[in-house]
Motif scaffolding. Structure first.
Motif, PDB file in Angstrom:
ATOM      1  N   GLN A 112       0.828  -1.203   0.000  1.00 48.40           N
ATOM      2  CA  GLN A 112       0.000   0.000   0.000  1.00 48.40           C
ATOM      3  C   GLN A 112       0.866   1.258   0.000  1.00 48.40           C
ATOM      4  O   GLN A 112       0.564   2.235  -0.696  1.00 48.40           O
ATOM      5  N   GLN A 113       1.933   1.228   0.760  1.00 50.05           N
ATOM      6  CA  GLN A 113       2.841   2.370   0.799  1.00 50.05           C
ATOM      7  C   GLN A 113       3.467   2.619  -0.561  1.00 50.05           C
ATOM      8  O   GLN A 113       3.528   3.766  -1.029  1.00 50.05           O
ATOM      9  N   GLN A 114       3.926   1.548  -1.218  1.00 48.84           N
ATOM     10  CA  GLN A 114       4.553   1.695  -2.531  1.00 48.84           C
ATOM     11  C   GLN A 114       3.544   2.156  -3.581  1.00 48.84           C
ATOM     12  O   GLN A 114       3.898   2.900  -4.503  1.00 48.84           O
ATOM     13  N   ARG A 115       2.300   1.726  -3.444  1.00 54.42           N
ATOM     14  CA  ARG A 115       1.275   2.092  -4.432  1.00 54.42           C
ATOM     15  C   ARG A 115       0.835   3.545  -4.291  1.00 54.42           C
ATOM     16  O   ARG A 115       0.665   4.253  -5.299  1.00 54.42           O
ATOM     17  N   PHE A 116       0.647   4.038  -3.064  1.00 55.84           N
ATOM     18  CA  PHE A 116      -0.028   5.319  -2.890  1.00 55.84           C
ATOM     19  C   PHE A 116       0.865   6.481  -2.461  1.00 55.84           C
ATOM     20  O   PHE A 116       0.567   7.636  -2.782  1.00 55.84           O
ATOM     21  N   LEU A 117       1.922   6.237  -1.731  1.00 56.92           N
ATOM     22  CA  LEU A 117       2.724   7.359  -1.220  1.00 56.92           C
ATOM     23  C   LEU A 117       3.368   8.192  -2.332  1.00 56.92           C
ATOM     24  O   LEU A 117       3.373   9.425  -2.235  1.00 56.92           O
ATOM     25  N   PRO A 118       3.910   7.584  -3.400  1.00 58.51           N
ATOM     26  CA  PRO A 118       4.503   8.422  -4.450  1.00 58.51           C
ATOM     27  C   PRO A 118       3.500   9.378  -5.083  1.00 58.51           C
ATOM     28  O   PRO A 118       3.836  10.533  -5.383  1.00 58.51           O
ATOM     29  N   GLY A 119       2.256   8.934  -5.304  1.00 58.47           N
ATOM     30  CA  GLY A 119       1.244   9.801  -5.893  1.00 58.47           C
ATOM     31  C   GLY A 119       0.833  10.938  -4.984  1.00 58.47           C
ATOM     32  O   GLY A 119       0.501  12.034  -5.451  1.00 58.47           O
ATOM     33  N   ILE A 120       0.847  10.684  -3.679  1.00 61.36           N
ATOM     34  CA  ILE A 120       0.548  11.753  -2.719  1.00 61.36           C
ATOM     35  C   ILE A 120       1.682  12.766  -2.716  1.00 61.36           C
ATOM     36  O   ILE A 120       1.448  13.980  -2.762  1.00 61.36           O
ATOM     37  N   THR A 124      -0.129  13.788  -7.714  1.00 65.79           N
ATOM     38  CA  THR A 124      -0.756  13.279  -8.930  1.00 65.79           C
ATOM     39  C   THR A 124      -2.043  12.519  -8.632  1.00 65.79           C
ATOM     40  O   THR A 124      -2.806  12.222  -9.563  1.00 65.79           O
ATOM     41  N   GLU A 125      -2.276  12.187  -7.367  1.00 65.22           N
ATOM     42  CA  GLU A 125      -3.534  11.574  -6.947  1.00 65.22           C
ATOM     43  C   GLU A 125      -4.048  12.341  -5.730  1.00 65.22           C
ATOM     44  O   GLU A 125      -3.331  12.492  -4.737  1.00 65.22           O
ATOM     45  N   LEU A 126      -5.288  12.811  -5.814  1.00 64.26           N
ATOM     46  CA  LEU A 126      -5.896  13.565  -4.723  1.00 64.26           C
ATOM     47  C   LEU A 126      -6.866  12.678  -3.950  1.00 64.26           C
ATOM     48  O   LEU A 126      -7.516  11.794  -4.519  1.00 64.26           O
ATOM     49  N   TRP A 127      -6.980  12.968  -2.650  1.00 62.29           N
ATOM     50  CA  TRP A 127      -7.788  12.159  -1.753  1.00 62.29           C
ATOM     51  C   TRP A 127      -8.852  12.993  -1.058  1.00 62.29           C
ATOM     52  O   TRP A 127      -8.676  14.194  -0.844  1.00 62.29           O
ATOM     53  N   CYS A 128      -9.945  12.331  -0.672  1.00 65.98           N
ATOM     54  CA  CYS A 128     -10.931  12.938   0.213  1.00 65.98           C
ATOM     55  C   CYS A 128     -11.259  11.945   1.321  1.00 65.98           C
ATOM     56  O   CYS A 128     -10.843  10.783   1.275  1.00 65.98           O
ATOM     57  N   GLN A 129     -11.997  12.412   2.320  1.00 65.46           N
ATOM     58  CA  GLN A 129     -12.219  11.644   3.552  1.00 65.46           C
ATOM     59  C   GLN A 129     -13.673  11.213   3.681  1.00 65.46           C
ATOM     60  O   GLN A 129     -14.571  12.044   3.696  1.00 65.46           O
TER      61      GLN A 129
END
Length: 387
Positions: A112-120, A124-129
């Protein structure tokens, strides 16, 4: 928490970089996206965030092995203070960088860290809660959104509300009830869910400040991979609370600087229109000035010492009520001019501040919830009766 020689050098580095880069088209973004104006120049602020990322100014407190710079606590404070002092635009990636990223570092799997941390980090990938629901706002344990495992995927049904900037997000982190028959804190899972799919509908909520920063998000058979659960299935409450602990970190010092700028601007207005001659208005402004310094010192103490989790409730009560009161003082300074709007409900900055700050004591945990936490967990008072 005083600056060392190295800290002073770092402060100068940050200040110089901002001066050299907040130029040209980026100079036009100064002050954009403040309280009640999250939709303002969103695409342009996103480009600025990516410019920061390209020069190593995102995720500065993350460990180096996770793509951050591993900066000290004091250096992080310095960055946020200088960023706010420069009047740089409000960031669009707060939920990813300040909340989800640290949560994945603390609780996520290596995959999960390798998949999502670079985009954050690269924005390049935005998140909502996806926390609050119509019947589970400040009382998050009432979550009713359901998730079940089916053919190697989580299938999600339910509704979230007050979802900030969901219309711009690529992903949402969701608290859902994954164990049938469970109640309160038990049986919840923390899921990472893509928004671009048929099972997700996003509807904007029109606000008094105009625009629709907040949204409703409806899940009807929405799907995400089985391995995109953070922590153990059914144990998501601990992950959710861990994330909220990151919510009031070093960026709060930048928030205080932003508050200082608002107060100084209001003082300038009061001098210009003569409102400062009113002893009551003058007294309220002087009190706001002193209280803001108390809030700053409390934030520094919270960051520099090992504090109980309940310290976050104290901080939330302090700044939320201070900011709401500032909006009320702004209306006193404006006087009758604050009662009307321009054509087409054209609010000025002070009217928008007043209307938006009415929500400060509600979102992020209402005052009532914060006081209950302090009463029950610090003072040991009996729990409030709950239906």
């Amino acid at each position: 928490m005083s600056d060392t020689e190295a800290d002073r050098a770092f402060r100068a580095e940050v200040r110089n970089w901002l001066e050299e880069n907040l130029v040209g088209e980026f100079a036009e973004l100064k002050g954009k996206g403040g309280s009640g104006r999250d939709l303002e120049a969103h695409d342009e602020r996103l480009a600025w965030d990516r410019h920061l990322a390209a020069h190593g100014w995102t995720c500065i407190g993350w460990p180096v092995e996770h793509g951050g710079r591993g900066l000290s606590l004091m250096q992080q404070v310095i960055f946020h203070e200088e960023y706010a002092r420069s009047n740089a635009p409000h960031r669009v990636n707060h939920l990813g960088e300040e909340l989800l990223g640290p949560t994945l570092i603390a609780f996520g799997t290596p995959e999960q860290q390798q998949r999502f941390l670079p985009g954050i980090r690269a924005v390049t990938e935005l998140w909502c809660q996806g926390y609050s629901e119509p019947n589970a706002g400040s009382d998050l344990a009432n979550v009713a959104t359901k998730a079940r495992l089916e053919d190697g995927e989580w299938v999600i049904d339910g509704q979230k509300v007050w979802t900030s900037l969901a219309q711009f997000a690529d992903w949402i982190f969701v608290i859902a009830r994954s164990e049938p028959g469970s109640a309160k804190h038990q049986g919840l899972s923390f899921l990472l869910v893509p928004l671009d799919q048929d099972g997700v509908e996003i509807r904007g909520i029109e606000q008094l400040t105009t625009g629709a920063e907040f949204n409703e998000v409806f899940f009807t058979g929405a799907r995400t991979a089985a391995d995109l659960v953070v922590g153990e299935p059914g144990k998501g409450w601990g992950v959710a609370m861990g994330l909220l602990g990151f919510e009031r970190g070093v960026s709060t010092l930048g928030q205080q600087v932003g508050f200082r700028r608002e107060l100084d601007a209001l003082l300038d207005l009061a001098r210009e229109n003569g409102a400062l001659d009113d002893p009551i208005v003058r007294d309220r402004l002087a009190r706001a000035d002193a209280e803001l310094e108390v809030i700053r010192l409390n934030a520094l103490r919270t960051l520099s010492e090992e504090q109980a989790p309940q310290q976050a409730s104290i901080a939330k009560l302090l700044w939320a009520n201070w900011h709401r009161t500032l909006g009320e003082i702004a209306m006193d300074v404006l006087g009758p001019d604050g009662l009307g709007t321009g054509p087409g409900y054209d609010l000025d900055e002070w009217q928008r501040l007043f209307l938006f700050t009415r929500s400060d004591t509600i979102y992020g945990g209402s005052d009532e919830i914060q006081r209950n936490i302090l009463a029950e967990r610090v003072l040991g008072l009996p729990r409030e009766a709950r239906n």
